[in-house]
Motif scaffolding. Sequence first.
Motif, PDB file in Angstrom:
ATOM      1  N   LEU A  57       4.442 -11.912   6.881  1.00  0.00           N
ATOM      2  CA  LEU A  57       4.956 -11.080   7.965  1.00  0.00           C
ATOM      3  C   LEU A  57       3.841 -10.510   8.840  1.00  0.00           C
ATOM      4  O   LEU A  57       4.116  -9.889   9.858  1.00  0.00           O
ATOM      5  N   GLY A  58       2.623 -10.698   8.437  1.00  0.00           N
ATOM      6  CA  GLY A  58       1.487 -10.199   9.204  1.00  0.00           C
ATOM      7  C   GLY A  58       0.260 -10.188   8.321  1.00  0.00           C
ATOM      8  O   GLY A  58       0.275 -10.736   7.211  1.00  0.00           O
ATOM      9  N   HIS A  59      -0.781  -9.562   8.821  1.00  0.00           N
ATOM     10  CA  HIS A  59      -2.053  -9.526   8.099  1.00  0.00           C
ATOM     11  C   HIS A  59      -2.634  -8.124   8.131  1.00  0.00           C
ATOM     12  O   HIS A  59      -2.469  -7.395   9.098  1.00  0.00           O
ATOM     13  N   ALA A  60      -3.316  -7.783   7.050  1.00  0.00           N
ATOM     14  CA  ALA A  60      -3.951  -6.479   6.920  1.00  0.00           C
ATOM     15  C   ALA A  60      -5.459  -6.667   6.841  1.00  0.00           C
ATOM     16  O   ALA A  60      -5.938  -7.627   6.239  1.00  0.00           O
ATOM     17  N   PRO A  61      -6.209  -5.735   7.407  1.00  0.00           N
ATOM     18  CA  PRO A  61      -7.668  -5.837   7.330  1.00  0.00           C
ATOM     19  C   PRO A  61      -8.206  -5.275   6.020  1.00  0.00           C
ATOM     20  O   PRO A  61      -7.548  -4.485   5.339  1.00  0.00           O
ATOM     21  N   SER A 121      -4.745  -0.858  -4.275  1.00  0.00           N
ATOM     22  CA  SER A 121      -5.763  -0.130  -3.523  1.00  0.00           C
ATOM     23  C   SER A 121      -5.715   1.373  -3.756  1.00  0.00           C
ATOM     24  O   SER A 121      -6.757   2.033  -3.766  1.00  0.00           O
ATOM     25  N   LEU A 122      -4.532   1.925  -3.947  1.00  0.00           N
ATOM     26  CA  LEU A 122      -4.407   3.373  -4.125  1.00  0.00           C
ATOM     27  C   LEU A 122      -5.233   3.878  -5.298  1.00  0.00           C
ATOM     28  O   LEU A 122      -5.768   4.995  -5.258  1.00  0.00           O
ATOM     29  N   ASP A 138      -7.680  -3.018   1.004  1.00  0.00           N
ATOM     30  CA  ASP A 138      -6.883  -3.274   2.205  1.00  0.00           C
ATOM     31  C   ASP A 138      -6.751  -1.989   3.018  1.00  0.00           C
ATOM     32  O   ASP A 138      -6.832  -0.886   2.486  1.00  0.00           O
ATOM     33  N   GLY A 139      -6.539  -2.150   4.302  1.00  0.00           N
ATOM     34  CA  GLY A 139      -6.433  -1.005   5.197  1.00  0.00           C
ATOM     35  C   GLY A 139      -5.019  -0.521   5.432  1.00  0.00           C
ATOM     36  O   GLY A 139      -4.758   0.131   6.445  1.00  0.00           O
ATOM     37  N   LEU A 140      -4.095  -0.804   4.520  1.00  0.00           N
ATOM     38  CA  LEU A 140      -2.699  -0.458   4.749  1.00  0.00           C
ATOM     39  C   LEU A 140      -2.365   1.013   4.509  1.00  0.00           C
ATOM     40  O   LEU A 140      -1.452   1.541   5.139  1.00  0.00           O
ATOM     41  N   LEU A 141      -3.064   1.659   3.609  1.00  0.00           N
ATOM     42  CA  LEU A 141      -2.770   3.072   3.346  1.00  0.00           C
ATOM     43  C   LEU A 141      -3.356   3.937   4.457  1.00  0.00           C
ATOM     44  O   LEU A 141      -4.361   3.574   5.067  1.00  0.00           O
ATOM     45  N   PRO A 142      -2.773   5.099   4.705  1.00  0.00           N
ATOM     46  CA  PRO A 142      -3.356   6.012   5.703  1.00  0.00           C
ATOM     47  C   PRO A 142      -4.569   6.727   5.110  1.00  0.00           C
ATOM     48  O   PRO A 142      -4.551   7.927   4.837  1.00  0.00           O
ATOM     49  N   TRP A 143      -5.636   5.972   4.886  1.00  0.00           N
ATOM     50  CA  TRP A 143      -6.805   6.465   4.173  1.00  0.00           C
ATOM     51  C   TRP A 143      -7.404   7.707   4.813  1.00  0.00           C
ATOM     52  O   TRP A 143      -7.950   8.566   4.121  1.00  0.00           O
ATOM     53  N   SER A 144      -7.329   7.818   6.124  1.00  0.00           N
ATOM     54  CA  SER A 144      -7.957   8.949   6.810  1.00  0.00           C
ATOM     55  C   SER A 144      -7.291  10.280   6.468  1.00  0.00           C
ATOM     56  O   SER A 144      -7.855  11.335   6.730  1.00  0.00           O
ATOM     57  N   GLN A 145      -6.123  10.239   5.866  1.00  0.00           N
ATOM     58  CA  GLN A 145      -5.428  11.475   5.494  1.00  0.00           C
ATOM     59  C   GLN A 145      -5.939  12.069   4.183  1.00  0.00           C
ATOM     60  O   GLN A 145      -5.567  13.188   3.834  1.00  0.00           O
ATOM     61  N   PHE A 146      -6.778  11.355   3.458  1.00  0.00           N
ATOM     62  CA  PHE A 146      -7.254  11.829   2.167  1.00  0.00           C
ATOM     63  C   PHE A 146      -8.602  12.526   2.322  1.00  0.00           C
ATOM     64  O   PHE A 146      -9.510  12.009   2.977  1.00  0.00           O
ATOM     65  N   ALA A 147      -8.728  13.670   1.682  1.00  0.00           N
ATOM     66  CA  ALA A 147      -9.944  14.474   1.784  1.00  0.00           C
ATOM     67  C   ALA A 147     -11.121  13.789   1.098  1.00  0.00           C
ATOM     68  O   ALA A 147     -10.952  13.101   0.098  1.00  0.00           O
ATOM     69  N   GLY A 148     -12.289  14.021   1.651  1.00  0.00           N
ATOM     70  CA  GLY A 148     -13.514  13.576   1.010  1.00  0.00           C
ATOM     71  C   GLY A 148     -13.869  12.126   1.235  1.00  0.00           C
ATOM     72  O   GLY A 148     -14.800  11.626   0.616  1.00  0.00           O
ATOM     73  N   LEU A 149     -13.148  11.440   2.110  1.00  0.00           N
ATOM     74  CA  LEU A 149     -13.376  10.013   2.332  1.00  0.00           C
ATOM     75  C   LEU A 149     -13.886   9.733   3.731  1.00  0.00           C
ATOM     76  O   LEU A 149     -13.504  10.389   4.692  1.00  0.00           O
TER      77      LEU A 149
END
Length: 195
Positions: A57-61, A121-122, A138-149
């Motif tokens: 259905l698509g691709h993730a980075p 990935s989580l 994979d870049g699918l999770l909203p990683w920027s919402q997690f502190a310290g990353l």
Amino acid sequence: AIVPRALASFRARWPEVRLRSHIAPISTILRMLREGDAALALALDDRASPDLKAEVLGHAPFVCLMPEGHPLAARDRLTLADLAGETLISYRAGTRPAEEIARAARLAGVELSPTLEIDVSLSALGFVQQGLGVALVDGLLPWSQFAGLALRPVEDAPPLPVALLTNPARPLSQAETAMEAHLRAACADCLRPEP
């Protein structure tokens, strides 16, 4: 990013339907589809066995997660060569993401070997936050919402296929067919098209 969006839109239309979501390794997902414990699955692998159907259905980075303040966080973008020599957290050997990373690393002339292997990935989140290494995930999770990353794209990492898996031997119910449509719409919103 995909499943929560699909579940939210589905729930808005059919609030009375009970939903069940699992995060599992691909081997467990395939077993659940075969045994009827799951009707639909999204996977970072489009190589289902002949008894199952896999539709990309698509691709993730791929992205690199690191603790804030890590030296690599000073860069806007990374390459696989930048990760050589780092304590690496990434996918377990034998999985599609691990195979894609290994192939791209060989092409780049880089040796990458995770010292901490994961299935989803989580699970890398807490490891990175605890300073156990940098993660190539994979870049699918909203990683920027997690502190310290800190999060950086990895330019020469290949895109990962995001596939909808079903079992043709088990027809979908009306609710499952509706969920399939919501998953497709969420993928269209979140994913890059076929490269």
